[in-house]
Design a protein around this motif. Sequence first.
Motif, short mmCIF file in Angstrom:
data_model
loop_
_atom_site.label_atom_id
_atom_site.label_comp_id
_atom_site.label_asym_id
_atom_site.label_seq_id
_atom_site.Cartn_x
_atom_site.Cartn_y
_atom_site.Cartn_z
N UNK A 1 -17.41 -3.74 33.10
CA UNK A 1 -17.63 -4.92 32.24
C UNK A 1 -17.73 -4.50 30.78
N UNK A 2 -18.42 -3.39 30.52
CA UNK A 2 -18.54 -2.87 29.15
C UNK A 2 -17.17 -2.59 28.55
N UNK A 3 -16.32 -1.90 29.30
CA UNK A 3 -14.99 -1.57 28.79
C UNK A 3 -14.16 -2.83 28.53
N UNK A 4 -14.27 -3.81 29.44
CA UNK A 4 -13.50 -5.05 29.27
C UNK A 4 -13.99 -5.83 28.06
N UNK A 5 -15.31 -5.88 27.87
CA UNK A 5 -15.88 -6.59 26.71
C UNK A 5 -15.39 -5.96 25.41
N UNK A 6 -15.44 -4.63 25.34
CA UNK A 6 -15.04 -3.95 24.10
C UNK A 6 -13.54 -4.01 23.86
N UNK A 7 -12.75 -4.10 24.92
CA UNK A 7 -11.29 -4.23 24.73
C UNK A 7 -10.95 -5.62 24.21
N UNK A 8 -11.69 -6.65 24.64
CA UNK A 8 -11.43 -8.02 24.19
C UNK A 8 -12.06 -8.30 22.82
N UNK A 9 -13.23 -7.71 22.56
CA UNK A 9 -13.95 -7.96 21.30
C UNK A 9 -14.54 -6.65 20.79
N UNK A 10 -13.70 -5.81 20.18
CA UNK A 10 -14.15 -4.46 19.77
C UNK A 10 -15.33 -4.46 18.80
N UNK A 11 -15.50 -5.53 18.03
CA UNK A 11 -16.58 -5.56 17.04
C UNK A 11 -17.93 -5.91 17.65
N UNK A 12 -17.93 -6.39 18.90
CA UNK A 12 -19.18 -6.80 19.55
C UNK A 12 -20.11 -5.61 19.76
N UNK A 13 -21.39 -5.81 19.51
CA UNK A 13 -22.39 -4.77 19.73
C UNK A 13 -22.99 -4.96 21.13
#
Length: 450
Positions: free
Chosen positions: A70-82
């Motif tokens: 889930x972490x990898x998918x979140x960062x691939x979709x929204x790289x700026x998200x903390x």
Amino acid sequence: MSDAKEKILLVEDDPGLQKQLKWSLGDYELVVAADRDSAIAQLRRHEPPVVLLDLGLPPDVDGATEGLAALQQILSLAPATKVIVVTGNLDRSNAVKAIHLGAYDFFQKPFDPDVLALMIARALHLHALERENRQLLAQQSRSSLQGLITSSEPMLKICRTIEKVAPANATVLLLGESGTGKEVLARGVHELSPRAGKRFVAINCAAIPDTLLESELFGYEKGAFTGAAKQTIGRIEYANEGTLFLDEIGDLPMPLQAKLLRFLQERVIERLGGRGEIPVDVRVVCATHRDLAAMIQEGNFREDLYYRLSEISVKIPPLRERPGDAVLLAQAFLDRYARELGRTLRGFTADALSVLEAHAWPGNVREMENLIKRAAIMADGTQITAADLGLELGEAEPQPFNLRQAREHAERQAVSRALAHSDGSIAQAAELLGITRPTLYDLMAKIGMK
């Protein structure tokens, strides 16, 4: 000033912890998801700056595989998200792994509300600073290349190239079809160079008769020819210390090619009828839609001049090879002409967007601009329709948005090309596609190809 609370996405399957975090983080609007799929859906919908992510998500509640995925998918979709990951007391190794994958920070259960609040505040502050920095960079980029509207990767790559070459004093040759924006990019070279405060002088070599072009470029002395009543400086001299843009350089006649080559080598000119050499310091940018290599082979363009002009060569893609730019440009032109004409026009209908994407645009951006201007004048309603544009949907196949349709479209194209290259041989086509013959037969049946 807005009183709206910052949104934070909490990805946690434990209802008790959900309730506890909602209570302790009352200063924020907490959006809750219990698994990876719902987390991604909420991420797309709310675009939160900060995500609190429990690594122990179903179906792997005792491990971290689902949480790390889930972490990898979140960062691939929204790289700026903390992303702040939540771990158990004995799960430090997975927390470290999450940090390596791009997580902002981690905290352990049971959590300290004050420490978590401080961590979230720091993450939000950093996210805001990074967003402001991106906006400033975007504004700087837009002001540097004024008039260039694009979102396609090929043109963004061209922009990055222009930004790199502009500070150097090298001669730039812009190659591309008519109407692709060569003069806009030439002005970008000038505006991003140390000569930005000086003159940008443009001349179209194809628009001036051969008999007048030499005097336009090099100037003339009084009495140099009949009608030369006074001394007149040429475009090259006028651009001194600035940038000279020679558009359609491929149309320059051979005698003038020799004279331009001498100027590029010696950086001096002689006016018509003059005897003295005049030094000129100028940056030269050229453009053409012609195939200069073919013209050299035919003896219509000097090879030595070509090498002088193409110290930096930039190939500009036509509009049909710039995905997404047709609609983007159409909307920008419509906004402009609606203001100029004083009309209330609110975008395009669905059929109009389809034909805009499907049309091949042989005249590129210039054709697009003229078409939108005419449609803005002639439209009866508040939206531009396909009929207003005068384009037929059947002129080209529109690209599908639906992922399944897009996949079938790509598969059909790949199979068609493979069969064409193998002269209809199923075995060879399957080999080209990297699949077995039975798989190819199944694929052809699925997409309706015989």
